[in-house]
Design a protein around this motif. Structure first.
Motif, PDB file in Angstrom:
ATOM      1  N   ILE A 260       0.821  -1.029   0.254  1.00  0.00           N
ATOM      2  CA  ILE A 260      -0.221   0.121  -0.134  1.00  0.00           C
ATOM      3  C   ILE A 260       1.283   1.414   0.486  1.00  0.00           C
ATOM      4  CG2 ILE A 260      -1.864   1.071   1.490  1.00  0.00           C
ATOM      5  CD1 ILE A 260      -2.883  -1.300   2.809  1.00  0.00           C
ATOM      6  N   GLY A 261       1.759   0.722   1.320  1.00  0.00           N
ATOM      7  CA  GLY A 261       2.635   2.351   0.697  1.00  0.00           C
ATOM      8  C   GLY A 261       3.347   2.159  -0.632  1.00  0.00           C
ATOM      9  N   CYS A 262       4.508   1.801  -0.352  1.00  0.00           N
ATOM     10  CA  CYS A 262       5.134   1.555  -1.531  1.00  0.00           C
ATOM     11  C   CYS A 262       4.362   1.898  -2.963  1.00  0.00           C
ATOM     12  CB  CYS A 262       6.436   0.848  -1.705  1.00  0.00           C
ATOM     13  SG  CYS A 262       7.782   1.103  -3.297  1.00  0.00           S
ATOM     14  N   ALA A 263       3.566   0.784  -3.430  1.00  0.00           N
ATOM     15  CA  ALA A 263       3.304   0.203  -5.257  1.00  0.00           C
ATOM     16  C   ALA A 263       2.422   0.950  -5.164  1.00  0.00           C
ATOM     17  CB  ALA A 263       2.510  -1.150  -4.941  1.00  0.00           C
ATOM     18  N   SER A 264       1.428   1.333  -3.943  1.00  0.00           N
ATOM     19  CA  SER A 264       0.317   2.443  -4.417  1.00  0.00           C
ATOM     20  C   SER A 264       0.243   3.964  -4.411  1.00  0.00           C
ATOM     21  CB  SER A 264      -0.773   1.870  -3.601  1.00  0.00           C
ATOM     22  OG  SER A 264      -1.600   0.398  -3.079  1.00  0.00           O
ATOM     23  N   SER A 265       1.336   3.968  -3.426  1.00  0.00           N
ATOM     24  CA  SER A 265       1.770   5.350  -4.048  1.00  0.00           C
ATOM     25  C   SER A 265       2.584   5.336  -5.214  1.00  0.00           C
ATOM     26  CB  SER A 265       2.464   5.705  -2.865  1.00  0.00           C
ATOM     27  OG  SER A 265       1.644   5.365  -1.619  1.00  0.00           O
ATOM     28  N   LEU A 266       3.557   4.771  -5.695  1.00  0.00           N
ATOM     29  CA  LEU A 266       4.133   5.005  -6.906  1.00  0.00           C
ATOM     30  C   LEU A 266       3.011   4.988  -8.158  1.00  0.00           C
ATOM     31  CD1 LEU A 266       6.898   2.449  -6.008  1.00  0.00           C
ATOM     32  CD2 LEU A 266       7.236   5.232  -6.520  1.00  0.00           C
ATOM     33  N   LEU A 267       2.489   3.912  -8.229  1.00  0.00           N
ATOM     34  CA  LEU A 267       1.172   4.051  -8.972  1.00  0.00           C
ATOM     35  C   LEU A 267       0.277   5.180  -9.521  1.00  0.00           C
ATOM     36  CD1 LEU A 267      -0.966   0.488  -9.429  1.00  0.00           C
ATOM     37  CD2 LEU A 267      -2.029   2.904  -9.635  1.00  0.00           C
ATOM     38  N   MET A 268      -0.341   5.818  -7.579  1.00  0.00           N
ATOM     39  CA  MET A 268      -0.861   6.894  -8.291  1.00  0.00           C
ATOM     40  C   MET A 268       0.795   8.036  -8.899  1.00  0.00           C
ATOM     41  SD  MET A 268      -3.767   8.760  -7.573  1.00  0.00           S
ATOM     42  CE  MET A 268      -4.242   7.487  -6.946  1.00  0.00           C
ATOM     43  N   ALA A 269       1.746   7.776  -8.285  1.00  0.00           N
ATOM     44  CA  ALA A 269       2.321   9.196  -8.793  1.00  0.00           C
ATOM     45  C   ALA A 269       2.608   8.575 -10.594  1.00  0.00           C
ATOM     46  CB  ALA A 269       3.336   8.862  -8.324  1.00  0.00           C
ATOM     47  N   MET A 270       2.884   7.540 -10.517  1.00  0.00           N
ATOM     48  CA  MET A 270       3.667   7.348 -12.076  1.00  0.00           C
ATOM     49  C   MET A 270       1.994   7.773 -13.124  1.00  0.00           C
ATOM     50  SD  MET A 270       5.649   3.974 -11.592  1.00  0.00           S
ATOM     51  CE  MET A 270       7.655   4.253 -11.165  1.00  0.00           C
ATOM     52  N   VAL A 271       1.128   7.334 -12.585  1.00  0.00           N
ATOM     53  CA  VAL A 271      -0.301   7.525 -13.366  1.00  0.00           C
ATOM     54  C   VAL A 271      -0.669   9.096 -13.634  1.00  0.00           C
ATOM     55  CG1 VAL A 271      -2.655   7.385 -12.993  1.00  0.00           C
ATOM     56  CG2 VAL A 271      -1.464   5.045 -12.902  1.00  0.00           C
ATOM     57  N   THR A 272      -0.885   9.431 -12.334  1.00  0.00           N
ATOM     58  CA  THR A 272      -0.596  10.924 -12.781  1.00  0.00           C
ATOM     59  C   THR A 272       0.655  12.077 -13.848  1.00  0.00           C
ATOM     60  OG1 THR A 272      -1.594  11.448 -10.240  1.00  0.00           O
ATOM     61  CG2 THR A 272      -0.526  13.336 -11.636  1.00  0.00           C
ATOM     62  N   ARG A 273       2.044  11.521 -13.459  1.00  0.00           N
ATOM     63  CA  ARG A 273       2.177  11.551 -14.745  1.00  0.00           C
ATOM     64  C   ARG A 273       2.426  11.049 -15.903  1.00  0.00           C
ATOM     65  NH1 ARG A 273       7.617  14.496 -13.608  1.00  0.00           N
ATOM     66  NH2 ARG A 273       8.876  14.270 -16.154  1.00  0.00           N
ATOM     67  N   VAL A 274       2.314  10.338 -16.396  1.00  0.00           N
ATOM     68  CA  VAL A 274       2.090   9.742 -17.918  1.00  0.00           C
ATOM     69  C   VAL A 274       0.503  10.266 -18.443  1.00  0.00           C
ATOM     70  CG1 VAL A 274       1.165   7.592 -19.028  1.00  0.00           C
ATOM     71  CG2 VAL A 274       3.554   7.417 -17.138  1.00  0.00           C
ATOM     72  N   THR A 275      -0.330  10.186 -17.506  1.00  0.00           N
ATOM     73  CA  THR A 275      -1.697  10.921 -17.662  1.00  0.00           C
ATOM     74  C   THR A 275      -1.537  12.371 -18.295  1.00  0.00           C
ATOM     75  OG1 THR A 275      -2.716   9.377 -16.389  1.00  0.00           O
ATOM     76  CG2 THR A 275      -4.138  11.892 -17.826  1.00  0.00           C
ATOM     77  N   CYS A 276      -0.809  13.151 -17.552  1.00  0.00           N
ATOM     78  CA  CYS A 276      -0.317  14.884 -17.503  1.00  0.00           C
ATOM     79  C   CYS A 276       0.691  14.220 -19.463  1.00  0.00           C
ATOM     80  CB  CYS A 276       0.764  15.405 -16.888  1.00  0.00           C
ATOM     81  SG  CYS A 276      -0.921  15.858 -15.259  1.00  0.00           S
ATOM     82  N   GLY A 277       1.700  13.579 -18.983  1.00  0.00           N
ATOM     83  CA  GLY A 277       2.716  13.609 -20.483  1.00  0.00           C
ATOM     84  C   GLY A 277       1.967  13.399 -21.743  1.00  0.00           C
ATOM     85  N   HIS A 278       1.201  12.161 -21.826  1.00  0.00           N
ATOM     86  CA  HIS A 278       0.481  11.800 -22.598  1.00  0.00           C
ATOM     87  C   HIS A 278      -0.945  12.643 -23.518  1.00  0.00           C
ATOM     88  CE1 HIS A 278       3.315   8.459 -23.828  1.00  0.00           C
ATOM     89  NE2 HIS A 278       3.399   8.562 -22.156  1.00  0.00           N
ATOM     90  N   SER A 279      -1.355  13.409 -22.692  1.00  0.00           N
ATOM     91  CA  SER A 279      -3.094  13.916 -22.401  1.00  0.00           C
ATOM     92  C   SER A 279      -1.998  15.644 -22.993  1.00  0.00           C
ATOM     93  CB  SER A 279      -3.700  14.006 -21.883  1.00  0.00           C
ATOM     94  OG  SER A 279      -3.020  15.021 -20.131  1.00  0.00           O
ATOM     95  N   GLY A 280      -0.421  15.795 -23.379  1.00  0.00           N
ATOM     96  CA  GLY A 280      -0.674  17.537 -24.072  1.00  0.00           C
ATOM     97  C   GLY A 280      -0.727  18.347 -22.765  1.00  0.00           C
ATOM     98  N   ARG A 281      -0.841  18.503 -21.432  1.00  0.00           N
ATOM     99  CA  ARG A 281      -1.152  18.639 -20.067  1.00  0.00           C
ATOM    100  C   ARG A 281       0.105  18.807 -19.766  1.00  0.00           C
ATOM    101  NH1 ARG A 281      -5.579  14.727 -19.181  1.00  0.00           N
ATOM    102  NH2 ARG A 281      -7.805  16.265 -18.455  1.00  0.00           N
ATOM    103  N   THR A 282       0.380  20.324 -18.487  1.00  0.00           N
ATOM    104  CA  THR A 282       1.544  20.157 -17.929  1.00  0.00           C
ATOM    105  C   THR A 282       1.999  19.113 -17.213  1.00  0.00           C
ATOM    106  OG1 THR A 282       0.833  22.813 -17.860  1.00  0.00           O
ATOM    107  CG2 THR A 282       2.933  22.318 -16.773  1.00  0.00           C
TER     108      THR A 282
END
Length: 289
Positions: A260-282
């Protein structure tokens, strides 16, 4: 079922989504067309969503349908893994190590679901042990080794991209060694692996620029998630020493810190970054995120 769903029931969908967007950039190939990943993805999604209601029904009517759904999920998972393997084979990139290691861990994860489909509750030891120590953690730390130093160096001045190969070996080797010792019922001796790994990872968080990362929310999310990797091994070491001394220890501390602490937190962080990067957002995380 708790072990199957929480270790293997939702994270793989984020993983494959990441691997079919960021993965082709790693490998210098074109991403797979939707027609290639939709059939196995749909099969996996429908089967995974069926697991919990079928378990409820299975309490009264047997577990055949539950295990059939697990088998279908494993088939969809393996279909997606094969698609990623084809990207690796097609790549002419010099450095394919991270992609190959992730593929190997995904295959182990699929074996966890296959074991549940074949053996049901009798497979719990393999599901919990391999699912955490040989699948979930190796995938996340392999991606961390490649991406956290790169992202940090591109945002934070005076922090270079430190990611030697020996470090990757340690980051993957420690959870595998812990899992083997645990599987051999030597939980009182895993501290031999856990405590040196906790010390190395705490040092690494500093070396990777944890303090400097806090000035950037999106980068801080990655670093905070990774800190839990060190905390998880610290708790695992404490549990092992307590067990060696004859005390009950902290049986769920490391499990939840890592999953929960490591994997789920990293998942949220990576999904946020990839979503921004691949949708043209800042590339930025707002306060709520």
């Amino acid at each position: 079922l708790h072990a199957v769903v929480l270790l293997c029931g939702f994270a793989p969908f984020f993983m494959f989504g990441f691997l079919f967007t960021a993965g082709p950039r790693w490998l210098g190939v074109e991403p797979p067309p939707p027609s290639a990943w939709r059939p196995p993805g749909a099969l996996a999604a429908l089967a995974a969503l069926a697991l919990v209601p079928l378990e409820v029904a299975g309490l009264a009517h047997g577990q055949f349908l539950l295990r059939l759904a697990a088998g279908a999920y494993a088939a969809g998972w393996l279909g997606l893994a094969l698609l990623f393997y084809r990207l690796i084979r097609a790549s002419g990139a010099e450095d394919k190590l991270h992609a190959i290691l992730v593929f190997g861990a995904l295959c182990i994860g699929a074996s966890v679901v296959v074991a549940f489909a074949v053996s049901g509750p009798a497979a719990h030891g393999w599901v919990k042990g391999a699912g955490l120590w040989a699948f979930l953690l190796p995938v996340f730390v392999t991606v961390c080794h490649r991406m956290i130093p790169f992202f940090t160096a591109s945002v934070v001045p005076f922090v270079n991209a430190f990611r030697p190969s020996w470090l990757l070996v340690a980051m993957i080797g420690a959870p595998l060694a812990h899992g083997v010792l645990e599987g051999m019922e030597q939980a009182a001796w895993t501290w031999i692996v856990d405590l040196p790994m906790a010390a190395l990872m705490l040092w690494l968080t500093v070396r990777w620029g944890f303090r400097q990362s806090l000035a950037n929310r999106l980068l801080a999310m990655l670093h905070i998630g990774f800190v839990w990797y060190a905390i998880g091994f610290l708790l695992a070491g404490a549990h092992s020493l307590l067990a060696l001394a004859g005390f009950p220890g902290l049986p769920f501390g490391a499990l939840h810190a890592l999953a929960i602490g490591c994997a789920s937190s990293l998942l949220m962080a990576m999904v946020t970054r990839v979503t921004c990067g691949h949708s043209g957002r800042t590339l930025a995380a707002d306060r709520l995120t």
